[in-house]
Motif scaffolding. Structure first.
Motif, PDB file in Angstrom:
ATOM      1  N   UNK A  54      46.900  26.593  29.575  1.00 56.29           N
ATOM      2  CA  UNK A  54      45.919  27.308  30.393  1.00 56.29           C
ATOM      3  C   UNK A  54      46.304  28.769  30.627  1.00 56.29           C
ATOM      4  N   UNK A  55      45.277  29.588  30.742  1.00 50.38           N
ATOM      5  CA  UNK A  55      45.469  30.990  31.098  1.00 50.38           C
ATOM      6  C   UNK A  55      46.357  31.084  32.341  1.00 50.38           C
ATOM      7  N   UNK A  56      47.328  31.960  32.320  1.00 56.96           N
ATOM      8  CA  UNK A  56      48.147  32.188  33.519  1.00 56.96           C
ATOM      9  C   UNK A  56      49.240  31.170  33.737  1.00 56.96           C
ATOM     10  N   UNK A  72      41.365  32.854  38.594  1.00 54.87           N
ATOM     11  CA  UNK A  72      42.690  32.214  38.630  1.00 54.87           C
ATOM     12  C   UNK A  72      43.676  33.004  39.486  1.00 54.87           C
ATOM     13  N   UNK A  73      43.201  34.092  40.093  1.00 53.84           N
ATOM     14  CA  UNK A  73      44.031  34.944  40.954  1.00 53.84           C
ATOM     15  C   UNK A  73      45.238  35.532  40.242  1.00 53.84           C
ATOM     16  N   UNK A  74      45.056  35.855  38.977  1.00 57.58           N
ATOM     17  CA  UNK A  74      46.124  36.557  38.273  1.00 57.58           C
ATOM     18  C   UNK A  74      46.144  38.019  38.731  1.00 57.58           C
ATOM     19  N   UNK A  75      47.337  38.621  38.741  1.00 52.43           N
ATOM     20  CA  UNK A  75      47.470  40.017  39.163  1.00 52.43           C
ATOM     21  C   UNK A  75      47.195  40.961  38.004  1.00 52.43           C
ATOM     22  N   UNK A  76      47.583  40.564  36.795  1.00 52.98           N
ATOM     23  CA  UNK A  76      47.430  41.440  35.636  1.00 52.98           C
ATOM     24  C   UNK A  76      47.277  40.606  34.377  1.00 52.98           C
ATOM     25  N   UNK A  90      36.961  36.535  29.956  1.00 53.87           N
ATOM     26  CA  UNK A  90      38.411  36.440  30.169  1.00 53.87           C
ATOM     27  C   UNK A  90      38.804  37.106  31.487  1.00 53.87           C
ATOM     28  N   UNK A  91      38.225  38.284  31.721  1.00 52.97           N
ATOM     29  CA  UNK A  91      38.539  39.012  32.954  1.00 52.97           C
ATOM     30  C   UNK A  91      38.086  38.204  34.167  1.00 52.97           C
ATOM     31  N   UNK A  92      36.854  37.672  34.108  1.00 52.76           N
ATOM     32  CA  UNK A  92      36.350  36.903  35.251  1.00 52.76           C
ATOM     33  C   UNK A  92      37.179  35.642  35.484  1.00 52.76           C
ATOM     34  N   UNK A  93      37.588  34.993  34.402  1.00 52.07           N
ATOM     35  CA  UNK A  93      38.426  33.791  34.542  1.00 52.07           C
ATOM     36  C   UNK A  93      39.785  34.148  35.139  1.00 52.07           C
ATOM     37  N   UNK A  94      40.321  35.288  34.744  1.00 50.93           N
ATOM     38  CA  UNK A  94      41.627  35.715  35.262  1.00 50.93           C
ATOM     39  C   UNK A  94      41.539  36.012  36.753  1.00 50.93           C
ATOM     40  N   UNK A  95      40.438  36.658  37.152  1.00 50.47           N
ATOM     41  CA  UNK A  95      40.251  36.958  38.578  1.00 50.47           C
ATOM     42  C   UNK A  95      40.118  35.652  39.358  1.00 50.47           C
TER      43      UNK A  95
END
Ligand code: AMP
Ligand code: ZN
Length: 265
Positions: free
Chosen positions: A245-247, A22-26, A15-20
């Motif tokens: 989708x996430x984000x 996707x360029x999510x901030x938090x 999840x963390x790697x996918x968020x990074x």
């Protein structure tokens, strides 16, 4: 979002790697009734790219209605959290066994090993794991079908699960140094006065599928009750009927900062 420490499909690290990516901030990982994924998530989020807010999600009951309470920034070992989580996990396991017994009675035996395989050891077990086992076994075509035909309230293998009183859940989150926030609140906004009295500090205003009209209604409620505002996708996996989708839900960038300010007070 939810990881495979509860009923999501991705590991906390993924999840963390996918968020990074996707360029999510938090992000916050808020698994149901467990903090088991938080350490691995924190490990994966060590770099400067992403802010990880530790969290949890409790199902709770108030006035015989179900509400979902997020606990942002909880400290996993603090207060009565560890013992309460152990008791909740235990009651979930017993309930899952009852569901499996009911399924066997109607001619759909599932080896208990199958269920244990389908969920991560030591983490909480829920109906989604049983649904996946039913699909794997070839009894139903999809997780959705497993719920509709067998596991939903009113279906033959439904067993309710113990839920904390909201006052207990709110207190637990506060004692663990967290901020109790009412999740996806549209259907339960009439309960806000009671929940605020119990210690609620935030309202999830931005949520998948909420219209601008609904969001502005929730914003004015947050204003009226002096609640912080949060938001998210409630991401579990791809391919679920209600998943986005996430984000993909916009949450104002100063949200985490405002939570932090409240914490420091
Ligand atoms: P439990 O906590 O064991 O009662 O399971 C509740 C979880 O099951 C929810 O958090 C959802 O993730 C999932 N769920 C509930 N209804 C459905 C459904 N119709 N299809 C797929 N997942 C569902
Ligand atoms: Zn869930």
């Amino acid at each position: 979002m939810h990881s495979n420490a509860s009923d999501g499909t991705y590991s906390p690290g993924d999840l963390v790697r996918m968020a990074i990516e996707s360029q999510l901030a938090a992000i916050s990982i808020t698994d149901h009734d467990t903090v088991a994924g938080l350490e691995a998530a924190a490990e994966a989020a060590k770099g400067p790219q992403l802010e990880l807010v530790p969290g949890i999600e409790f199902s709770a009951v108030v006035d015989a209605r179900e509400v979902h309470l997020l606990g942002y920034f909880i400290a996993p070992e603090a207060g009565r959290l560890p013992e309460t989580l152990a008791a909740l996990a235990d009651s979930r396991t017993q309930r899952a066994r009852k569901i499996v017994d009911k399924l066997a009675e109607i001619g759909l035996p599932l080896g208990w090993e199958r269920i244990s395989e389908a969920h991560h050891e030591n983490h909480v077990i829920g109906r989604p794991h049983i649904a996946r086992a039913l699909v794997d076994q070839g009894y139903v075509r999809s997780v959705e079908a497993a719920f509709t035909l067998l596991l939903d309230r009113g279906a033959p293998a439904y067993v309710p699960r113990y839920k904390l009183p909201s006052s207990t859940a709110v207190k637990l989150i506060l004692e663990a140094g967290g901020l109790p926030v009412l999740a996806h609140p549209l259907a339960v906004t009439d309960l806000l006065p009671v929940l605020v009295e119990q210690g609620l500090v935030g309202l999830e205003v931005f949520y998948r599928g909420y219209t601008l009209g609904q969001i502005s209604e929730l914003l004015s409620l947050a204003n009226r009750f002096k609640l912080l505002t949060t938001g998210g996708t409630d991401f579990h996996s791809e391919g679920r009927m209600d998943s986005v989708p996430m984000g993909s839900v916009y949450v104002p960038p100063d949200t985490v900062e405002k939570l932090r300010t409240r914490l420091s007070r």
